[in-house]
Design a protein around this motif. Sequence first.
Motif, PDB file in Angstrom:
ATOM      1  N   SER A 118      14.542   4.127  -1.955  1.00 18.12           N
ATOM      2  CA  SER A 118      15.515   2.982  -1.286  1.00 18.12           C
ATOM      3  C   SER A 118      14.503   1.247  -1.687  1.00 18.12           C
ATOM      4  O   SER A 118      13.362   1.402  -1.463  1.00 18.12           O
ATOM      5  CB  SER A 118      15.644   3.466  -0.151  1.00 18.12           C
ATOM      6  OG  SER A 118      15.779   2.487   1.334  1.00 18.12           O
TER       7      SER A 118
ATOM      8  N   LYS B  14      27.794  11.334  -3.603  1.00 19.58           N
ATOM      9  CA  LYS B  14      26.537  12.016  -2.442  1.00 19.58           C
ATOM     10  C   LYS B  14      25.648  13.303  -3.424  1.00 19.58           C
ATOM     11  O   LYS B  14      25.153  13.363  -3.374  1.00 19.58           O
ATOM     12  CB  LYS B  14      27.103  12.487  -1.253  1.00 19.58           C
ATOM     13  CG  LYS B  14      27.639  11.839  -0.674  1.00 19.58           C
ATOM     14  CD  LYS B  14      28.364  12.156   0.844  1.00 19.58           C
ATOM     15  CE  LYS B  14      29.081  11.424   1.916  1.00 19.58           C
ATOM     16  NZ  LYS B  14      29.313  12.416   2.582  1.00 19.58           N
TER      17      LYS B  14
ATOM     18  N   GLN C 252      33.615  10.322  -2.676  1.00 22.41           N
ATOM     19  CA  GLN C 252      32.619  10.345  -2.181  1.00 22.41           C
ATOM     20  C   GLN C 252      31.194  12.132  -2.294  1.00 22.41           C
ATOM     21  O   GLN C 252      30.015  11.657  -2.200  1.00 22.41           O
ATOM     22  CB  GLN C 252      32.560  10.464  -0.469  1.00 22.41           C
ATOM     23  CG  GLN C 252      33.430   8.374  -0.533  1.00 22.41           C
ATOM     24  CD  GLN C 252      33.478   8.501   0.879  1.00 22.41           C
ATOM     25  OE1 GLN C 252      32.493   9.576   2.287  1.00 22.41           O
ATOM     26  NE2 GLN C 252      34.561   7.715   1.396  1.00 22.41           N
TER      27      GLN C 252
ATOM     28  N   ASP D 267      17.683   2.654   3.081  1.00 20.70           N
ATOM     29  CA  ASP D 267      18.183   4.201   3.151  1.00 20.70           C
ATOM     30  C   ASP D 267      20.030   3.932   3.395  1.00 20.70           C
ATOM     31  O   ASP D 267      20.392   4.986   4.126  1.00 20.70           O
ATOM     32  CB  ASP D 267      17.471   5.118   4.584  1.00 20.70           C
ATOM     33  CG  ASP D 267      15.839   5.009   4.379  1.00 20.70           C
ATOM     34  OD1 ASP D 267      15.206   5.031   3.403  1.00 20.70           O
ATOM     35  OD2 ASP D 267      15.508   4.197   5.327  1.00 20.70           O
ATOM     36  N   LYS D 268      20.535   3.858   2.427  1.00 20.00           N
ATOM     37  CA  LYS D 268      21.560   3.636   2.970  1.00 20.00           C
ATOM     38  C   LYS D 268      22.091   3.838   0.919  1.00 20.00           C
ATOM     39  O   LYS D 268      21.956   2.874   0.578  1.00 20.00           O
ATOM     40  CB  LYS D 268      22.953   2.612   3.342  1.00 20.00           C
ATOM     41  CG  LYS D 268      22.570   2.789   4.932  1.00 20.00           C
ATOM     42  CD  LYS D 268      23.356   1.683   5.140  1.00 20.00           C
ATOM     43  CE  LYS D 268      22.461   1.184   7.269  1.00 20.00           C
ATOM     44  NZ  LYS D 268      22.942   0.631   7.934  1.00 20.00           N
ATOM     45  N   THR D 269      22.948   4.753   0.956  1.00 23.27           N
ATOM     46  CA  THR D 269      24.162   4.620  -0.027  1.00 23.27           C
ATOM     47  C   THR D 269      24.817   3.684  -0.064  1.00 23.27           C
ATOM     48  O   THR D 269      26.329   3.423   0.653  1.00 23.27           O
ATOM     49  CB  THR D 269      24.017   5.946  -0.901  1.00 23.27           C
ATOM     50  OG1 THR D 269      23.108   7.146  -1.201  1.00 23.27           O
ATOM     51  CG2 THR D 269      25.230   5.850  -2.598  1.00 23.27           C
ATOM     52  N   VAL D 270      25.149   2.622  -1.635  1.00 26.48           N
ATOM     53  CA  VAL D 270      26.076   2.112  -1.533  1.00 26.48           C
ATOM     54  C   VAL D 270      26.695   1.695  -2.777  1.00 26.48           C
ATOM     55  O   VAL D 270      25.730   1.967  -3.723  1.00 26.48           O
ATOM     56  CB  VAL D 270      25.337   0.326  -1.231  1.00 26.48           C
ATOM     57  CG1 VAL D 270      25.473   0.749   0.210  1.00 26.48           C
ATOM     58  CG2 VAL D 270      24.425   0.018  -2.121  1.00 26.48           C
TER      59      VAL D 270
ATOM     60  N   GLN E  81      31.598  -0.137  -0.640  1.00 27.95           N
ATOM     61  CA  GLN E  81      31.753   0.682   0.638  1.00 27.95           C
ATOM     62  C   GLN E  81      30.130   1.376   0.823  1.00 27.95           C
ATOM     63  O   GLN E  81      29.467   1.311  -0.579  1.00 27.95           O
ATOM     64  CB  GLN E  81      32.387   1.725  -0.474  1.00 27.95           C
ATOM     65  CG  GLN E  81      32.716   3.256   0.672  1.00 27.95           C
ATOM     66  CD  GLN E  81      33.652   3.965   0.254  1.00 27.95           C
ATOM     67  OE1 GLN E  81      34.465   3.793  -0.838  1.00 27.95           O
ATOM     68  NE2 GLN E  81      34.187   5.406   1.056  1.00 27.95           N
ATOM     69  N   VAL E  82      30.023   1.451   1.625  1.00 30.15           N
ATOM     70  CA  VAL E  82      28.590   1.847   2.351  1.00 30.15           C
ATOM     71  C   VAL E  82      28.945   3.860   2.534  1.00 30.15           C
ATOM     72  O   VAL E  82      30.223   4.269   3.127  1.00 30.15           O
ATOM     73  CB  VAL E  82      28.439   1.747   3.287  1.00 30.15           C
ATOM     74  CG1 VAL E  82      26.954   2.465   4.127  1.00 30.15           C
ATOM     75  CG2 VAL E  82      28.454   0.503   3.307  1.00 30.15           C
ATOM     76  N   ILE E  83      28.517   4.394   1.444  1.00 25.59           N
ATOM     77  CA  ILE E  83      28.269   6.102   1.797  1.00 25.59           C
ATOM     78  C   ILE E  83      27.463   6.211   2.710  1.00 25.59           C
ATOM     79  O   ILE E  83      26.507   6.739   2.349  1.00 25.59           O
ATOM     80  CB  ILE E  83      29.091   6.538   0.512  1.00 25.59           C
ATOM     81  CG1 ILE E  83      29.887   5.703  -0.311  1.00 25.59           C
ATOM     82  CG2 ILE E  83      28.523   8.039   0.226  1.00 25.59           C
ATOM     83  CD1 ILE E  83      29.343   6.619  -1.916  1.00 25.59           C
ATOM     84  N   GLU E  84      28.227   7.351   3.760  1.00 24.37           N
ATOM     85  CA  GLU E  84      27.360   7.966   4.683  1.00 24.37           C
ATOM     86  C   GLU E  84      27.187   9.074   4.231  1.00 24.37           C
ATOM     87  O   GLU E  84      27.654   9.667   3.995  1.00 24.37           O
ATOM     88  CB  GLU E  84      27.921   7.721   6.280  1.00 24.37           C
ATOM     89  CG  GLU E  84      28.497   6.415   6.341  1.00 24.37           C
ATOM     90  CD  GLU E  84      27.188   5.182   7.285  1.00 24.37           C
ATOM     91  OE1 GLU E  84      25.741   6.229   6.578  1.00 24.37           O
ATOM     92  OE2 GLU E  84      27.002   4.256   6.680  1.00 24.37           O
TER      93      GLU E  84
END
Length: 101
Positions: free
Chosen positions: A47, A37, A33, A84-87, A98-101
């Motif tokens: 995005s 990132k 992860q 605006d989310k990395t998936v 998976q959604v990576i925060e």
Amino acid sequence: MRTLIATSLAACLVCSTAIAQTSITTTITTDQQNKVKTYVMKEKPASVKVTETVAVGAALPSSVTLHTLPADVGVQYRYAIVNDKTVLVEPTSRKIIQVIE
């Protein structure tokens, strides 16, 4: 005989569904992860806005470009920045794993 065949087919269907669900809930390590990132922050892809739900198991529309991760990240998935989310996405089915925060 028909009952035996129907029961066997039902069992196969249940097993294949369980296997498919397992592949959707795959997670990656904390180290992987962090590598994702870091790579995404370096690349800064734009995005993409979608109206569909962005959650594990949801499939991304074909309009969303999937990006490749370098081999040293150690995952076979693609990624996208959606709302605006990395998936992380399984490239064949386009399902979010998976959604990576």
